[in-house]
Design an enzyme around this catalytic site. Sequence first.
Site, PDB file in Angstrom:
ATOM      1  N   GLU A 200     134.041  30.670 -21.814  1.00 35.38           N
ATOM      2  CA  GLU A 200     134.621  29.615 -20.976  1.00 35.38           C
ATOM      3  C   GLU A 200     135.256  30.172 -19.701  1.00 35.38           C
ATOM      4  O   GLU A 200     135.952  29.452 -19.000  1.00 35.38           O
ATOM      5  CB  GLU A 200     135.671  28.841 -21.777  1.00 35.38           C
ATOM      6  N   LYS A 332     134.330  14.591 -26.819  1.00 36.64           N
ATOM      7  CA  LYS A 332     133.139  15.374 -26.495  1.00 36.64           C
ATOM      8  C   LYS A 332     131.980  14.487 -26.912  1.00 36.64           C
ATOM      9  O   LYS A 332     131.764  14.267 -28.124  1.00 36.64           O
ATOM     10  CB  LYS A 332     133.109  16.663 -27.314  1.00 36.64           C
TER      11      LYS A 332
END
Length: 417
Positions: A200, A332
């Site tokens: 990330e 999500k």
Amino acid sequence: MSAVIEDLIARKVFNSRGEETIEVDIVTTSGFGRASAPAGKSRGKSEVVYYPQGGVDQAVKKVEEVVSPEIVGLNANFQEEIDSTLHEVDGSKDFRVIGGNTAFAISVANAEAAANSCGSLLFQHLGGTIAHELPYPLGNTISGGQHTRGRSPDIQEFLVLPHGAESFLEAAATNIKVHRTVGDALGKKDKLFNEGKSDEGAWAANVDNSQALDILAGACEEVSSESGLECGLGIDVAASSLWDSKQRKYVYERENVKRDPAEQLDFILDLVRKYNLVYVEDAFHEEDFKSFEELTKKVKTCLICGDDLFTSNDERLSRGVKMQAANAIIIKVNQVGTLTDALETVEMARKNKYVPVMAHRSGDSCDWHIAHLAVAFKCPVIKTGIVEGARIAKINELIRIEEFLGDRAKMADLKML
Ligand code: 2PG
Ligand code: MG
């Protein structure tokens, strides 16, 4: 403008980790949409199944053979009809036949094609003219847990939330400064630190939980006192990855400590108090609604967020709402497969005063759609990293949205912090 679907094409591409993923193009009579699916590493057990047996190749085949014949000819403007057709074609509860990521890519590509067909941007198409609030970016600065290897913290993410920012651009720039300052501090602490980063884009460093939090707190203070802009600290414990169901304990390997649920609660409460945390995600494993409830009762100015706990699923959220297990929920879309499913969960969250937090996955692509979804679904926070190509794609799109909105743009309401 007519938006009849003329073609649906699926292909295999790669995500930011180099894993195979699915990308879909939708061509309508007057427009075009494209979307690719992300993938999680620390996944919740209740997420939909990403791909049928045979993986992405099999998913692409399913699109050609069974999905496309049902979708071509429908009108892209009717998102719910597209999404319910995906459920019907699949026939299972968890998209195991065509794949949840297949459904995700089709659902999002369809929304994009519908927006493009009528000359709108996606956030306007889905959110209407009232969608004008920008989310605060919640950014990962140091990685641990399943997102790194070797000697790294047990907690998965050490996050910054610049909730004093007056614009998205200012918020994104602040996160970048904090990330840089954290990197410099890690370098001073450990001469062997080589600026390695995780999936990330957060730093991968040889520190433990409290060293990571001390460094982040110092960086936030430094950046805040320079800019006068308030930043809060957050963590994603991703506690399902630490939970050992046989021992009934959270196993912190790096710290060499095991905590039972009561000790875990005390540990988290201590962290909230010591570091003034404004955000705590997945402090307990995904079936422990009860401990979530106790934590939520005990803290007032902190977002207690469920990710694996809810998996963006309205049935699980409704259980959480009844128990007052949290006050925020990670959204999500690929945990549930379609935009319609995710929107139902967001609406339930908002109705019950849960803060919906739109989020990326650790394996993602330069697909920027969640930037639009955050604005359209009125999510006051977006968790999508700070640096790294797939993260910057979403951050930069939000900067464009803010510019497009001009004087109408406003930061979301996060008054509880
Ligand atoms: C999380 C996410 C994203 P993953 O746990 O919140 O940071 O991780 O995509 O691996 O589930
Ligand atoms: Mg999480």
